[in-house]
Scaffold this active site. Structure first.
Site, PDB file in Angstrom:
ATOM      1  N   LYS A  77       0.817  -1.207   0.000  1.00 25.21           N
ATOM      2  CA  LYS A  77       0.000   0.000   0.000  1.00 25.21           C
ATOM      3  C   LYS A  77       0.861   1.271   0.000  1.00 25.21           C
ATOM      4  CE  LYS A  77      -3.903  -2.396   0.562  1.00 25.21           C
ATOM      5  NZ  LYS A  77      -3.483  -3.807   0.759  1.00 25.21           N
TER       6      LYS A  77
HETATM    7  C1  LIG Z   1      -4.225  -4.973   0.397  1.00 25.29           C
HETATM    8  C2  LIG Z   1      -3.447  -6.229   0.355  1.00 25.29           C
HETATM    9  C3  LIG Z   1      -3.731  -7.246  -0.560  1.00 25.29           C
HETATM   10  C4  LIG Z   1      -4.896  -7.149  -1.525  1.00 25.29           C
HETATM   11  O1  LIG Z   1      -4.715  -6.129  -2.474  1.00 25.29           O
HETATM   12  P1  LIG Z   1      -5.971  -5.586  -3.319  1.00 25.29           P
HETATM   13  O2  LIG Z   1      -5.443  -4.455  -4.103  1.00 25.29           O
HETATM   14  O3  LIG Z   1      -6.976  -5.153  -2.283  1.00 25.29           O
HETATM   15  O4  LIG Z   1      -6.479  -6.711  -4.144  1.00 25.29           O
HETATM   16  C5  LIG Z   1      -2.913  -8.359  -0.579  1.00 25.29           C
HETATM   17  N1  LIG Z   1      -1.893  -8.492   0.279  1.00 25.29           N
HETATM   18  C6  LIG Z   1      -1.593  -7.546   1.182  1.00 25.29           C
HETATM   19  C7  LIG Z   1      -0.456  -7.766   2.107  1.00 25.29           C
HETATM   20  C8  LIG Z   1      -2.350  -6.382   1.252  1.00 25.29           C
HETATM   21  O5  LIG Z   1      -2.048  -5.421   2.156  1.00 25.29           O
END
Ligand SMILES: *Cc1c(COP(=O)(O)O)cnc(C)c1O
Length: 462
Positions: free
Chosen positions: A107
């Site tokens: 993120k």
């Molecule tokens: C947010 C997240 C995901 C999923 O990603 P999306 O974009 O919501 O599909 C997978 N793994 C981790 C560690 C995340 O923080």
């Protein structure tokens, strides 16, 4: 470059406006009216550049009115512990490591950029109100949004997280957050409850002459665009490693469909990826829709060891439906009314032409963590393991790119169950940001029922 709503009921807006708004007024999500196209020699051009310069190049294609973005991207990625998105190996496959930012999950790749894009967008649109960021998190977005917007003048950020739905480290990272403009509240429910509560607040259009309410969730265009950049960069690095396969598959651990959607955008811009492989945990709504054409959220949400993927309503799937030509309004109306919808034949064919899908349970995830460690000495996190479980060691996916979304130190309990032992530090260095969370003072303890979200927001807005 203009951005239109997936539901087609709101007027087109500029990229700057889309970033300031979050969701479109009609409840849809902003998407580019036309996908920008990369030049045929993009990989040759980008190969000599470092990551911030590559990201600036890709972002500029989507946001031409923002001018040169090199300085902005350089500032955004300065808090990373090295190259932001290195392409490493995991045995016979490649691994795109996206967790080198300040909160140790992918993120950060977008949320270190978003606040700077918001500021620039304010400048470009003449917006003088403060921007208040409202966010629901399945664990990682919250912390990354808090770190991104912490003490940025003219902004405030409020995060809702599911009380029982995040790992202990994730929770500590959030409730120990520093900064004068931040607030965190637990929801006594799951991620879908938190996300629905936040969507209800957005539907009320609470912005006034003092502030503009926006979102740091991947429904915001400003989250999606920086994610496209790392796929373009990854393919550039992939070519540099003389792979045997010209069109690598990309396998993504998926929850809200934001990360894998960025891979689809990159492909549509001209990055020659092969299959896009959607990996889910036991909450396998996306596996089902890709395999059968029926999206059905009417099932209990399971708590798993990959909590950031514990989602039944994948918001960004709406953007994929739009791109693939579905009647989005009809699908979303049926999802709201019946909890399910069936794709029309053409959309289903188009979906299957791009995506493979599978799901893996917690035990299979842990078996994969163990196997990968035994064979390579590398430790992967439970989300990455869901993706690796299918493609690692699978001839069908030779030379594919597995997307690694979190540092294993965010989920020590599950990883230690897989590997044995009492301290993850015996396997790999744990980033300081994660060990600090154990000792910093806890600043936030508020908790509400799902129907208390709106009231909490209203109090916070006062
Ligand atoms: C947010 C997240 C995901 C999923 O990603 P999306 O974009 O919501 O599909 C997978 N793994 C981790 C560690 C995340 O923080």
């Amino acid at each position: 470059m203009r951005y239109i709503s997936t539901r087609g009921q709101s007027p087109p807006v500029s990229g700057a406006e889309a970033i300031l708004r979050g969701p479109a007024p009609d409840g849809g999500l902003y998407v580019p009216e036309r996908m920008p196209v990369l030049p045929g020699d993009f990989a040759e051009r980008l190969a000599p550049l470092d990551y911030p310069a590559r990201a600036a190049y890709v972002l500029s294609l989507f946001l031409p009115e923002f001018g040169r973005l090199d300085g902005l991207c350089r500032e955004a990625y300065q808090r990373f512990d090295g190259p932001p998105a290195p392409l490493g190996r995991l045995g016979d496959v490649f691994m795109l490591e996206l967790w080198h930012g300040p909160t140790c999950a992918f993120k950060d790749m977008a949320l270190q950029v978003l606040p700077l894009l918001v500021n620039k967008a304010k400048e470009l649109t003449g917006e003088t109100r403060d921007v208040y960021i409202l966010t629901a998190t399945s664990g990682d977005t919250g912390k990354a949004a808090l770190e991104g917007f912490k003490d940025i003048p003219g902004t405030r950020v409020l995060v809702f997280y599911p009380e029982e739905g995040v790992s202990e480290v994730q929770k500590l990272q959030m409730v120990t957050q520093e900064g004068e403009n931040v607030c965190i509240c637990a929801v006594r429910g799951n991620f879908d409850d938190a996300q629905n509560g936040v969507k209800r607040v957005f539907a009320k259009d609470l912005s006034n002459d003092r502030f503009l309410l926006s979102s740091a969730n991947s429904i915001n265009l400003g989250r999606l665009l920086p994610q496209v950049a790392y796929y373009v960069s990854a393919y550039t690095d992939y070519l540099g490693q003389s792979p045997a396969v010209p069109n690598p598959a990309v396998c993504v651990p998926t929850g809200n469909f934001g990360n894998i959607l960025a891979a689809l955008y990159a492909k549509r811009m001209g990055v020659p990826f092969g299959r896009l492989v959607c990996a889910s945990n036991k909450n396998n709504v996306l596996t089902n829709v890709i395999q059968t054409g029926v999206y059905d959220r009417k099932r209990p949400l399971a708590k798993t060891e990959s909590p950031s993927m514990d989602i039944l309503i994948s918001s960004n799937f709406e953007r994929a439906l739009h791109l693939l030509g579905a009647d989005v309004n009809d699908c979303m109306a049926r999802l709201a009314a019946d909890g399910k919808y069936t794709l029309d034949g053409d959309t289903f064919t188009a979906l299957q032409a791009e995506f493979d899908a599978f799901w893996r349970g917690d035990e299979e995830g842990k078996a994969c963590i163990r196997k990968v460690y035994e064979e390579t000495g590398q430790v992967i996190d439970p989300h990455t393991a869901v993706a690796a479980a299918e493609v690692y060691d699978n001839e069908l996916y030779r030379d594919c790119i597995v997307v690694s979304t979190a540092h294993p130190g965010k989920f020590p309990q599950a990883v230690l169950e897989a590997l044995g032992g009492a301290d993850l530090g015996q396997y790999l260095p744990i980033p300081q940001a994660l060990t600090d969370a154990q000792t910093k003072p806890r600043r936030f303890s508020a908790s509400v029922a799902p129907d208390g979200i709106e009231g909490f927001v209203l109090d916070w807005l006062l």
